[in-house]
Each structure stands twice: as structure tokens, then as C-alpha cells.
Design a protein around this motif. Structure first.
Motif, mmCIF file in Angstrom:
data_model
loop_
_atom_site.group_PDB
_atom_site.id
_atom_site.type_symbol
_atom_site.label_atom_id
_atom_site.label_comp_id
_atom_site.label_asym_id
_atom_site.label_seq_id
_atom_site.Cartn_x
_atom_site.Cartn_y
_atom_site.Cartn_z
ATOM 1 N N TYR A 191 1.021 -1.237 -0.055
ATOM 2 C CA TYR A 191 0.078 0.093 -0.001
ATOM 3 C C TYR A 191 0.863 1.223 -0.093
ATOM 4 C CZ TYR A 191 -4.119 2.818 1.348
ATOM 5 O OH TYR A 191 -5.177 3.573 1.316
ATOM 6 N N PRO A 192 0.669 2.156 -0.852
ATOM 7 C CA PRO A 192 -0.678 2.493 -1.398
ATOM 8 C C PRO A 192 -0.956 1.810 -2.903
ATOM 9 C CG PRO A 192 0.844 4.439 -1.878
ATOM 10 C CD PRO A 192 1.668 3.299 -0.851
ATOM 11 N N ARG A 193 -0.057 0.804 -3.230
ATOM 12 C CA ARG A 193 -0.409 0.270 -4.521
ATOM 13 C C ARG A 193 -1.564 -0.823 -3.805
ATOM 14 N NH1 ARG A 193 4.121 -2.217 -7.453
ATOM 15 N NH2 ARG A 193 2.636 -2.929 -8.803
ATOM 16 N N LEU A 194 -2.089 -1.106 -5.146
ATOM 17 C CA LEU A 194 -3.120 -2.433 -4.894
ATOM 18 C C LEU A 194 -2.634 -3.659 -5.725
ATOM 19 C CD1 LEU A 194 -6.678 -0.825 -4.553
ATOM 20 C CD2 LEU A 194 -5.004 -1.162 -2.671
ATOM 21 N N THR A 195 -2.384 -4.506 -5.305
ATOM 22 C CA THR A 195 -1.737 -5.732 -6.117
ATOM 23 C C THR A 195 -2.418 -7.017 -6.185
ATOM 24 O OG1 THR A 195 -0.346 -6.258 -4.501
ATOM 25 C CG2 THR A 195 0.574 -4.715 -6.010
ATOM 26 N N ARG A 196 -3.423 -7.130 -5.161
ATOM 27 C CA ARG A 196 -4.180 -8.326 -5.106
ATOM 28 C C ARG A 196 -5.279 -8.388 -5.935
ATOM 29 N NH1 ARG A 196 -4.140 -8.685 1.530
ATOM 30 N NH2 ARG A 196 -1.804 -8.959 1.841
ATOM 31 N N PRO A 197 -5.551 -9.243 -6.753
ATOM 32 C CA PRO A 197 -6.756 -9.454 -7.588
ATOM 33 C C PRO A 197 -8.054 -8.976 -6.818
ATOM 34 C CG PRO A 197 -5.404 -11.306 -8.036
ATOM 35 C CD PRO A 197 -4.918 -10.897 -6.860
ATOM 36 N N PRO A 233 -15.798 -16.046 -8.381
ATOM 37 C CA PRO A 233 -14.920 -16.281 -7.571
ATOM 38 C C PRO A 233 -13.575 -16.243 -7.688
ATOM 39 C CG PRO A 233 -15.822 -18.476 -8.291
ATOM 40 C CD PRO A 233 -16.459 -17.426 -8.936
ATOM 41 N N ASN A 234 -13.281 -16.183 -9.148
ATOM 42 C CA ASN A 234 -11.803 -15.873 -9.496
ATOM 43 C C ASN A 234 -11.484 -14.488 -9.807
ATOM 44 O OD1 ASN A 234 -9.449 -16.010 -10.913
ATOM 45 N ND2 ASN A 234 -9.537 -18.020 -11.717
ATOM 46 N N SER A 235 -11.057 -13.884 -9.043
ATOM 47 C CA SER A 235 -10.966 -12.292 -9.191
ATOM 48 C C SER A 235 -10.217 -11.794 -10.282
ATOM 49 C CB SER A 235 -10.537 -11.769 -7.957
ATOM 50 O OG SER A 235 -11.132 -11.809 -6.769
ATOM 51 N N ILE A 274 -5.498 1.170 -20.070
ATOM 52 C CA ILE A 274 -6.630 1.608 -19.221
ATOM 53 C C ILE A 274 -5.974 1.018 -17.672
ATOM 54 C CG2 ILE A 274 -9.027 1.205 -18.221
ATOM 55 C CD1 ILE A 274 -9.604 0.650 -21.365
ATOM 56 N N ILE A 275 -5.650 -0.232 -17.596
ATOM 57 C CA ILE A 275 -5.321 -0.714 -16.002
ATOM 58 C C ILE A 275 -4.153 0.007 -15.742
ATOM 59 C CG2 ILE A 275 -4.158 -2.898 -15.091
ATOM 60 C CD1 ILE A 275 -5.825 -4.447 -17.380
ATOM 61 N N LYS A 276 -3.259 0.148 -16.452
ATOM 62 C CA LYS A 276 -2.035 0.910 -15.850
ATOM 63 C C LYS A 276 -2.386 2.395 -15.487
ATOM 64 C CE LYS A 276 2.280 3.000 -17.227
ATOM 65 N NZ LYS A 276 3.303 3.344 -18.336
ATOM 66 N N ASN A 277 -3.028 3.148 -16.237
ATOM 67 C CA ASN A 277 -3.344 4.556 -15.801
ATOM 68 C C ASN A 277 -4.412 4.446 -14.867
ATOM 69 O OD1 ASN A 277 -1.683 5.380 -17.878
ATOM 70 N ND2 ASN A 277 -3.106 5.712 -19.471
ATOM 71 N N TYR A 278 -5.633 3.650 -14.880
ATOM 72 C CA TYR A 278 -6.500 3.754 -13.659
ATOM 73 C C TYR A 278 -6.056 3.447 -12.318
ATOM 74 C CZ TYR A 278 -11.201 3.255 -11.558
ATOM 75 O OH TYR A 278 -12.107 3.532 -11.108
ATOM 76 N N TYR A 279 -4.945 2.251 -12.250
ATOM 77 C CA TYR A 279 -4.552 1.945 -10.954
ATOM 78 C C TYR A 279 -3.440 2.917 -10.532
ATOM 79 C CZ TYR A 279 -7.907 -2.022 -11.087
ATOM 80 O OH TYR A 279 -9.167 -2.715 -11.061
ATOM 81 N N HIS A 280 -2.952 3.573 -11.369
ATOM 82 C CA HIS A 280 -1.840 4.556 -10.824
ATOM 83 C C HIS A 280 -2.827 5.700 -10.115
ATOM 84 C CE1 HIS A 280 0.446 8.097 -11.234
ATOM 85 N NE2 HIS A 280 1.446 7.373 -10.749
ATOM 86 N N ARG A 281 -4.011 5.906 -10.888
ATOM 87 C CA ARG A 281 -4.834 7.033 -10.099
ATOM 88 C C ARG A 281 -5.309 6.495 -8.663
ATOM 89 N NH1 ARG A 281 -7.506 10.547 -13.746
ATOM 90 N NH2 ARG A 281 -6.094 11.689 -14.918
ATOM 91 N N ILE A 282 -5.400 5.250 -8.749
ATOM 92 C CA ILE A 282 -5.989 4.646 -7.476
ATOM 93 C C ILE A 282 -4.763 4.614 -6.421
ATOM 94 C CG2 ILE A 282 -6.578 2.547 -6.080
ATOM 95 C CD1 ILE A 282 -9.073 3.802 -7.772
ATOM 96 N N GLU A 283 -3.710 4.322 -6.871
ATOM 97 C CA GLU A 283 -2.455 4.678 -5.994
ATOM 98 C C GLU A 283 -2.217 5.916 -5.283
ATOM 99 O OE1 GLU A 283 2.399 3.788 -6.144
ATOM 100 O OE2 GLU A 283 1.112 2.815 -7.692
ATOM 101 N N GLU A 284 -2.425 7.068 -6.364
ATOM 102 C CA GLU A 284 -2.167 8.382 -5.866
ATOM 103 C C GLU A 284 -3.409 8.743 -4.976
ATOM 104 O OE1 GLU A 284 0.600 10.552 -6.518
ATOM 105 O OE2 GLU A 284 1.239 8.790 -6.939
#
Length: 427
Positions: free
Chosen positions: A273-279, A302-304, A326-336
């Protein structure tokens, strides 16, 4: 006559020869100049961001702590460069909009009051504690000498020390400056300390942490920011001693377990954290860019990891390159959002985190004592957008903000969400 003609011929020949030598010499000079590389301009230090907090020291002074994000600083010459390029000043006044000067001064920069930590400059200094003033506004100015640019920071100080975090801070590891964030990573050991390190007993209360994500800006129905809380554990701790916790969740530091309103909270989070890595954690923030039907299908799987892959490939018609973007940019915003806005819940779940995730950083921020206004400037796609956040203190923190919601945001919000789904958002 013949001699004169011969003499003139020799003069002209000499002139031609001299001219050729000059031209040849000039060519050599030009070659030398061309071969010599142009000097690379040296990037000057520039202030990117400032955070601040305080701890009351005694009846006479307050210790101020600042975290500065300054680009282009040489790590082995920090103090020297700060003095060469900047001047640091402070001003204390009664409140926002009240220009009465209660105190002011220059902040001296030395090797003793700065620390370089994770590319951030940590600075501390003291100001006099005024008499007969319950609260004050501290304005800190970083003045850039070369271009006269100013970077300002505002900090409201409660000189009565009503809340515990006015007097005690969380110190991770062996750091001499308290943390500015509201989370502690699971592997970190920490201390609870006052400026003068007075020993005393405090209590840690752990609550069940399962808070909902922010409602959309158009949802005007009233929902309590903090639902009923379940206490899972209470532990007595001592200040100035190292503490290490094993259970992730929401913690509150209090002086008295029968009176929790003046304590302060923090999250104990995993080490990434602040990165999210678990599915299973990556699925949850999709609430801001999915339909209710899509989100239900993701949560029912059940399979995230498989659910994530299916969703992103579905919205991009199977285009893996766009899906990855999309995945790279979106989860970078989530991390920030987690880095900037974590409170009693993860940063992406807060109102500020939601707006930041979808729209990005605002072009301008206006602050008053109990309000923060984010302005997104007009462009070819939309007119100026304004989000207003009102301060709503709770038992965990003084500076928690909630968005003022309006149905009219729908006209702006859905186009931004669609831009995310089509891969047209550039982080």
C-alpha cells in the motif's frame, strides 16, 4: 611601368593568398565550434508540493513539520541548494481572510533541521505560541529567488491542544519527524511520541474496517459517513516505545477508552500500500467505471483475476493493448488517491479520492477553514467544473472532507467515465 604592373600583381596575389588563409582558418574555427557540444542547461530546483503538520511543544512554542517535494535537488547538497535557491518564511494570523499579523519570521535551513527521506525534504522549525489565542492560521511561504515564484501552505493550529494528535505524533522506525500520512505499513514498527517525549500510557482501539466506496457526485440521498463501528481489540501501549501490529485494520489512539471523540486514527495496511496488487483488492475500485450489472458479474466470479481480465477485454472489444493502457493508468490514479487521501478508510474510497481518480488533479484549489474547492478549467470538451468539499471532523481525524453533491454533475461525470472505458484518458 612594367615594375609597377608586376608589383600590383604580387599585391593582388598576396591578398588572395591571405584571403584563402583566412577562409581556411575560419573553416577550422567553425569545425571546432560545431564539434564542441552545446552546454546542457542545468535544471533548477522547483517546489512541487508541500504538506505540513504541528505538535504543541510547551506553553511557549509549537513545533512545525513540513514535507516538501522539490524536484532537481542534488541529494548531497540539500541544505546548500535550499539556501541558494529559496527563502522560507512564516506568518501567523487569526483566520482565513483576517490579515492581522500575530507573528512572522524567516525559517533558517541547516543540516540539523532537514532530512531527506524517499526523495522528500522533511523540515522542522518552531514558532512562538501566542497567548490568548485559541486557534490560528499559519501561512508558510517558499520564495524562489530566481523567478520570484511563491509556493504557499496553510495550516490551522489549535493552541488549546484539544485533540490528542495536537500533542502526539506517529514516528515510524527511527525517524525524528512524525509521519504526514494516515496509514502505517504492516512491517513498520512505530512510536507514539510528544515533542518533549513525556512518557505516558495510551490505548489503541482496533475497529472492523469495511467501509463503502464514495457515492457518485450525483447521489444526493443522505448516507452517514461512518456507520456503526465494531470494536475488535483494545490494547494499552506506552509512548516512546516501539510498537508493531499484526492485524490490518482501522486503529484509534485514545487517552481514555471511555472518551474516544478526541483521539486520532490510522489504517494498518499491507506493505505494498498505497499500491493495490491483490486481484481481490483490484476489483473493488472498479465501482467508479462500471455499471451495476457489470460490477455484479465481477463480484459473482470467485476468480478475481479472471473477472478482471474478462471485464477489461469486454469494454475494449478484446484489444489487449488498450486494456493494458486502461489498467495501468486507472490503478496509478487509485494509488495516488491512496497516497493523498487515506483517512479512516482507503484514499480511493473517499470523496476526494473518487473525484481525483476519475478526473485527475484539479487545476486550482481554493481553501478556507471549513471548505475546499476544486476547479477543473474549461477546455474544448467541457466548461469549468467546480467541486466543493466541506470539512466534516470525526472521531478519527479533524480534516475529513465530504463532497457537496448535485444531480447536474451527471452531464460531466459520465463522459469522463466513458473516456476511461475507451482508453482515452492519459494519466
Amino acid at each position: 611601368m612594367k615594375k609597377a604592373i608586376i608589383y600590383s600583381f604580387l599585391v593582388v596575389l598576396a591578398a588572395c593568398t591571405t584571403n584563402k588563409k583566412i577562409q581556411k582558418a575560419q573553416k577550422e574555427i567553425n569545425k571546432t565550434v560545431a564539434a564542441k557540444p552545446a552546454p546542457i542547461p542545468v535544471a533548477k530546483p522547483v517546489v512541487v508540493a508541500i504538506k505540513s503538520r504541528y505538535l504543541l511543544k510547551d506553553s511557549a512554542s509549537v513545533r512545525i513539520y513540513m514535507e516538501l517535494d522539490i524536484e532537481n535537488l542534488k541529494k548531497d547538497q540539500v541544505a546548500q541548494q535550499l539556501n541558494d535557491y529559496f527563502r522560507f518564511n512564516w506568518l501567523l494570523q487569526p483566520d482565513y481572510g483576517v490579515r492581522e499579523r500575530i507573528g512572522s519570521g524567516r525559517i533558517e535551513i541547516t543540516d540539523q533541521n532537514i532530512l531527506l527521506k524517499e526523495d522528500k525534504i522533511l523540515l522542522d522549525f518552531e514558532i512562538p505560541r501566542p497567548k490568548n489565542l485559541a486557534k490560528g492560521l499559519l501561512l508558510t511561504e517558499v520564495f524562489q529567488l530566481e523567478d520570484s515564484k511563491k509556493s504557499n501552505n496553510d495550516l490551522v493550529i489549535d493552541f488549546n491542544g484539544n485533540r490528542l494528535n495536537d500533542r502526539f505524533g506517529v514516528y515510524v522506525g527511527g525517524q525524528s519527524i512524525p509521519v504526514f500520512r494516515n496509514y502505517i505499513n504492516k512491517n513498520d514498527s512505530f512510536q507514539l511520541k510528544s515533542v518533549l517525549s513525556h512518557p505516558r500510557d495510551l490505548f489503541l482501539i482496533r475497529y472492523k474496517n469495511d467501509f463503502s466506496a464514495a457515492q457518485s457526485p450525483m447521489a444526493t440521498s443522505i448516507r452517514p459517513s461512518i456507520a456503526s463501528l465494531t470494536i475488535e481489540e483494545t490494547v494499552k501501549v506506552q509512548t516512546n516505545t516501539f510498537i508493531k501490529l499484526s492485524q490490518e485494520g482501522l486503529y484509534q489512539v485514545v487517552e481514555d477508552t471511555n472518551s474516544t471523540s478526541n483521539g486520532f486514527g490510522f489504517l494498518l495496511v499491507d506493505d505494498r500500500y498505497p499500491r493495490l496488487t491483490r486481484p481481490e483488492n483490484l476489483v473493488k475500485p472498479l465501482i467508479y467505471m462500471t455499471t451495476s450489472q457489470e460490477l455484479r458479474a465481477i463480484n459473482d466470479n470467485p476468480n478475481s483475476k479472471q473477472a478482471l481480465d474478462k471485464f477489461f477485454l469486454a469494454i475494449t472489444s478484446g484489444n489487449q493493448m488498450v486494456s493494458k493502457k486502461i489498467i495501468k493508468n486507472y490503478y496509478h490514479r487509485i494509488e495516488e488517491s491512496n497516497r493523498l487521501f487515506t483517512s479512516y478508510k482507503e484514499g480511493w474510497k473517499t470523496d476526494k479520492g473518487m473525484v481525483y481518480t476519475v478526473l485527475g488533479p484539479p487545476n486550482k484549489v481554493q481553501r478556507s477553514r471549513d471548505r475546499e474547492v476544486w476547479v477543473y478549467s474549461q477546455n474544448q470538451n467541457f466548461s469549468e467544473i467546480i467541486f466543493t468539499f466541506n470539512r466534516k471532523p470525526n472521531q478519527f481525524m479533524e480534516n475529513y472532507y465530504e463532497l457537496v453533491r448535485y444531480p447536474e454533475y451527471q452531464a460531466y461525470w459520465f463522459p469522463f467515465v466513458e473516456a476511461w472505458r475507451t482508453g482515452n484518458v492519459v494519466d
